[in-house]
Scaffold this motif. Structure first.
Motif, mmCIF file in Angstrom:
data_model
loop_
_atom_site.group_PDB
_atom_site.id
_atom_site.type_symbol
_atom_site.label_atom_id
_atom_site.label_comp_id
_atom_site.label_asym_id
_atom_site.label_seq_id
_atom_site.Cartn_x
_atom_site.Cartn_y
_atom_site.Cartn_z
ATOM 1 N N LYS A 1 0.845 -1.202 0.000
ATOM 2 C CA LYS A 1 0.000 0.000 0.000
ATOM 3 C C LYS A 1 0.880 1.252 0.000
ATOM 4 O O LYS A 1 0.392 2.375 0.102
ATOM 5 C CB LYS A 1 -0.893 0.036 1.253
ATOM 6 N N HIS A 2 2.173 1.056 -0.089
ATOM 7 C CA HIS A 2 3.138 2.139 0.149
ATOM 8 C C HIS A 2 3.520 2.859 -1.157
ATOM 9 O O HIS A 2 3.718 2.204 -2.180
ATOM 10 C CB HIS A 2 4.395 1.530 0.767
ATOM 11 N N PRO A 3 3.662 4.204 -1.101
ATOM 12 C CA PRO A 3 4.136 4.912 -2.298
ATOM 13 C C PRO A 3 5.532 4.461 -2.734
ATOM 14 O O PRO A 3 6.318 4.003 -1.916
ATOM 15 C CB PRO A 3 4.196 6.377 -1.855
ATOM 16 N N GLN A 4 5.800 4.623 -3.993
ATOM 17 C CA GLN A 4 7.102 4.295 -4.575
ATOM 18 C C GLN A 4 7.732 5.517 -5.217
ATOM 19 O O GLN A 4 7.101 6.565 -5.325
ATOM 20 C CB GLN A 4 6.913 3.222 -5.619
ATOM 21 N N TYR A 5 8.950 5.335 -5.679
ATOM 22 C CA TYR A 5 9.741 6.430 -6.240
ATOM 23 C C TYR A 5 9.797 6.234 -7.760
ATOM 24 O O TYR A 5 10.322 5.219 -8.232
ATOM 25 C CB TYR A 5 11.152 6.319 -5.654
ATOM 26 N N VAL A 6 9.240 7.185 -8.500
ATOM 27 C CA VAL A 6 9.159 7.024 -9.956
ATOM 28 C C VAL A 6 10.019 8.087 -10.633
ATOM 29 O O VAL A 6 9.906 9.275 -10.334
ATOM 30 C CB VAL A 6 7.692 7.154 -10.442
ATOM 31 N N THR A 7 10.910 7.652 -11.519
ATOM 32 C CA THR A 7 11.787 8.577 -12.239
ATOM 33 C C THR A 7 11.494 8.459 -13.733
ATOM 34 O O THR A 7 11.618 7.377 -14.312
ATOM 35 C CB THR A 7 13.276 8.223 -11.994
ATOM 36 N N VAL A 8 11.107 9.587 -14.328
ATOM 37 C CA VAL A 8 10.851 9.617 -15.771
ATOM 38 C C VAL A 8 12.080 10.230 -16.428
ATOM 39 O O VAL A 8 12.492 11.331 -16.077
ATOM 40 C CB VAL A 8 9.609 10.492 -16.077
ATOM 41 N N ARG A 9 12.694 9.496 -17.366
ATOM 42 C CA ARG A 9 13.945 9.985 -17.953
ATOM 43 C C ARG A 9 13.778 10.626 -19.330
ATOM 44 O O ARG A 9 14.642 11.353 -19.789
ATOM 45 C CB ARG A 9 14.958 8.844 -18.069
ATOM 46 N N ASN A 10 12.701 10.290 -20.036
ATOM 47 C CA ASN A 10 12.561 10.813 -21.402
ATOM 48 C C ASN A 10 11.101 10.692 -21.859
ATOM 49 O O ASN A 10 10.235 10.259 -21.089
ATOM 50 C CB ASN A 10 13.527 10.080 -22.355
ATOM 51 N N ALA A 11 10.853 11.037 -23.121
ATOM 52 C CA ALA A 11 9.471 11.054 -23.621
ATOM 53 C C ALA A 11 8.835 9.662 -23.622
ATOM 54 O O ALA A 11 7.631 9.513 -23.375
ATOM 55 C CB ALA A 11 9.452 11.638 -25.032
ATOM 56 N N ARG A 12 9.628 8.629 -23.880
ATOM 57 C CA ARG A 12 9.056 7.264 -23.848
ATOM 58 C C ARG A 12 8.627 6.915 -22.418
ATOM 59 O O ARG A 12 7.595 6.277 -22.198
ATOM 60 C CB ARG A 12 10.080 6.231 -24.356
ATOM 61 N N GLY A 13 9.425 7.361 -21.451
ATOM 62 C CA GLY A 13 9.068 7.134 -20.047
ATOM 63 C C GLY A 13 7.764 7.835 -19.710
ATOM 64 O O GLY A 13 6.874 7.268 -19.065
ATOM 65 N N GLN A 14 7.619 9.071 -20.182
ATOM 66 C CA GLN A 14 6.391 9.838 -19.916
ATOM 67 C C GLN A 14 5.184 9.170 -20.581
ATOM 68 O O GLN A 14 4.106 9.079 -20.005
ATOM 69 C CB GLN A 14 6.576 11.280 -20.434
ATOM 70 N N GLU A 15 5.413 8.679 -21.806
ATOM 71 C CA GLU A 15 4.328 7.989 -22.539
ATOM 72 C C GLU A 15 3.829 6.793 -21.717
ATOM 73 O O GLU A 15 2.613 6.544 -21.638
ATOM 74 C CB GLU A 15 4.932 7.497 -23.869
ATOM 75 N N MET A 16 4.746 6.101 -21.071
ATOM 76 C CA MET A 16 4.338 4.925 -20.280
ATOM 77 C C MET A 16 3.603 5.334 -19.003
ATOM 78 O O MET A 16 2.605 4.712 -18.639
ATOM 79 C CB MET A 16 5.570 4.064 -19.962
ATOM 80 N N VAL A 17 4.072 6.406 -18.339
ATOM 81 C CA VAL A 17 3.361 6.877 -17.141
ATOM 82 C C VAL A 17 1.957 7.326 -17.533
ATOM 83 O O VAL A 17 0.978 7.048 -16.829
ATOM 84 C CB VAL A 17 4.123 8.053 -16.474
ATOM 85 N N ASP A 18 1.845 7.994 -18.679
ATOM 86 C CA ASP A 18 0.529 8.486 -19.124
ATOM 87 C C ASP A 18 -0.477 7.346 -19.289
ATOM 88 O O ASP A 18 -1.681 7.538 -19.122
ATOM 89 C CB ASP A 18 0.660 9.249 -20.448
ATOM 90 N N MET A 19 0.023 6.155 -19.619
ATOM 91 C CA MET A 19 -0.881 5.012 -19.820
ATOM 92 C C MET A 19 -1.644 4.648 -18.550
ATOM 93 O O MET A 19 -2.710 4.045 -18.610
ATOM 94 C CB MET A 19 -0.091 3.762 -20.257
ATOM 95 N N ILE A 20 -1.052 4.971 -17.366
ATOM 96 C CA ILE A 20 -1.726 4.557 -16.117
ATOM 97 C C ILE A 20 -2.015 5.760 -15.221
ATOM 98 O O ILE A 20 -2.385 5.590 -14.059
ATOM 99 C CB ILE A 20 -0.869 3.524 -15.330
ATOM 100 N N SER A 21 -1.876 6.988 -15.763
ATOM 101 C CA SER A 21 -1.947 8.151 -14.861
ATOM 102 C C SER A 21 -3.313 8.295 -14.180
ATOM 103 O O SER A 21 -3.382 8.773 -13.057
ATOM 104 C CB SER A 21 -1.543 9.440 -15.583
ATOM 105 N N ASP A 22 -4.399 7.832 -14.843
ATOM 106 C CA ASP A 22 -5.709 7.946 -14.187
ATOM 107 C C ASP A 22 -5.896 6.903 -13.080
ATOM 108 O O ASP A 22 -6.875 6.947 -12.340
ATOM 109 C CB ASP A 22 -6.836 7.832 -15.229
ATOM 110 N N LYS A 23 -4.946 5.983 -12.956
ATOM 111 C CA LYS A 23 -5.064 4.944 -11.907
ATOM 112 C C LYS A 23 -4.039 5.148 -10.797
ATOM 113 O O LYS A 23 -3.873 4.312 -9.919
ATOM 114 C CB LYS A 23 -4.831 3.565 -12.519
#
Ligand code: FAD
Length: 391
Positions: free
Chosen positions: A252-274
């Protein structure tokens, strides 16, 4: 692959070149990037509906499932369990939702993820998501131009102090009162190892209660020569090293997420509403604790650590005090990073000699070593016994 290995040849120069090819630039050597690598964005995050059975809340599994479901990739290289041993890693090329879900959770030992690349070619996969730790990601980046892929996405996890499969048993036998049922464990910011059992319960063992002298060989030699805890060549990295312990179970614990580039952002965007995101925090000065840890570790490695680990109540008290006065959040992450960099710098200089060590240790790591004057006064005063040529 032999030429690409992160532990052979002039790996420092190769790593920087690969950083530029992958992210469009090398990390800045001033500020946080010296430690965290190329960063577009960093935040804490929790899946609103955690994936049952995942290591934490299942951010990695959720990204992989959405990438496949959306058709952005047609296959995912991830790590399942060996048929006869659920705690042994077995890399797989997953092409269905069920296959991805089956790989959730960390099997904490070295996994030969790159062996699945042959299957990628044989099965005609052109759009691939690769999940892996830093050493496999840097080798993957070196062979990327030869894979004939149309698209490659890489989700990395932070990773440090991995080891052979037998090391897992040795570690849990030493740490746990019920070693056979331990599925996962993590070294948390409350100075305790949290061991997760198959029935979902947690056992918390203070770091100081582990028999350090007996555990030196559970870590692989390659991990003692690794300077890529943060997985600098992945597009997106998920870990926990920079998150303060928030008094809730890992799942249930938060994690540490590092986005390094546009592909990384594209992947975060896939689940951002969750996802629930919270900003990264940092308190306390990590520097004063780093060399103490390096020295205690070095003594243990030379067989001169405390003969017996601290009794449980003493360990719990030390952990409690350190949680009050020690670094937290990103600052704790930096404490852990700096300790590993210095420990490994000493290791490669001792084992490989200063010339090979110098070709291997990246500039950002050399800069951290300099901040603590490891080659100079500190080494002499603390008898770290670095070979004289490394000075
Ligand atoms: P999940 O959704 O459960 O997904 C876990 C993913 O891990 C799966 O996709 C699976 O393919 C992959 N995996 C499982 N076993 C292995 C393996 N042996 N090698 C490579 N990939 C594997 N974070 C830190 O901050 N500090 C650390 O020191 C640290 N050490 C780690 C060591 C290892 C070997 C691994 C794999 C991860 C480590 N992590 C570390 C990251 C952390 O433990 C979680 O993996 C990460 O935070 C993802 O959590 P999750 O709930 O999203 O994972």
């Amino acid at each position: 692959m032999k030429d690409a290995c992160a532990f052979l040849g002039e790996s420092s120069a190769r790593f920087t070149a690969s950083e530029i090819t992958t992210h469009g630039r090398a990390r800045a050597l001033d500020g946080d990037e010296a430690r965290l690598g190329v960063v577009d964005d960093v935040f804490y995050a929790t899946m609103n509906a955690p994936v049952p059975g995942a290591q934490w809340t299942g951010i990695v599994t959720s990204v992989a499932r959405e990438m496949l479901r959306s058709g952005k990739v047609d296959g995912v290289i991830c790590v399942g369990s060996a048929a006869d041993d659920s705690r042994a890693p077995e890399p797989v090329l997953a092409t269905t939702d069920e296959e991805i879900l089956a790989t959730r959770g960390v099997k904490p030992s070295l996994s030969p993820n790159l062996k699945v690349l042959a299957e990628v070619e044989a099965r005609g996969i052109k759009k691939l998501l690769f999940i892996g730790v830093g050493c496999s990601v840097s080798a993957l980046r070196a062979v990327e131009p030869y894979l004939g892929l149309e698209k490659l996405y890489v989700v990395g996890t932070n990773c440090t102090d991995n080891g052979p499969r037998e090391g897992f048993n040795k570690f849990v036998n030493a740490a746990s009162e019920d070693p056979d049922t331990v599925m996962h464990y993590e070294f948390m910011q409350d100075y305790q190892v949290h061991l997760k059992h198959t029935d979902g319960s947690y056992e918390k063992v203070p770091y100081f209660c582990l028999p350090a002298n007996d555990l030196v060989d559970v870590i692989a030699p390659s991990c003692y020569s690794c300077f890529d805890y943060v997985n600098g060549l992945a597009d997106l990295v998920v870990g926990y090293m920079g998150v303060p312990y928030m008094d809730k179970p890992m799942d249930k614990h938060p994690q540490y997420v590092t986005v390094r580039n546009a592909r990384g952002q594209e992947m975060v965007d896939m689940i951002s509403d969750k996802l629930t995101r919270t900003p990264s925090t940092s308190t306390g000065d990590h520097r004063q604790f780093v060399m103490q840890t390096v020295i205690a570790d070095d003594e243990a490695k030379l067989g001169r650590g405390p003969e017996k680990p601290a009794p449980r109540f003493v360990g719990k008290t030390i952990a409690w005090i350190l949680t009050k006065i020690g670094p937290k959040g990103k600052s704790f992450g930096f404490y852990s990073l700096d300790y590993h960099v210095i420990r490994n710098y000493i290791y490669v200089n001792r084992v490989w000699g200063s010339k090979r060590a110098s070709e291997h240790v990246p500039e950002y790591a050399k800069q951290i070593v300099k901040e603590y004057d490891v080659d100079g006064a500190v080494s002499a005063r603390l008898k770290l016994r670095l070979p004289s040529k490394s000075r």
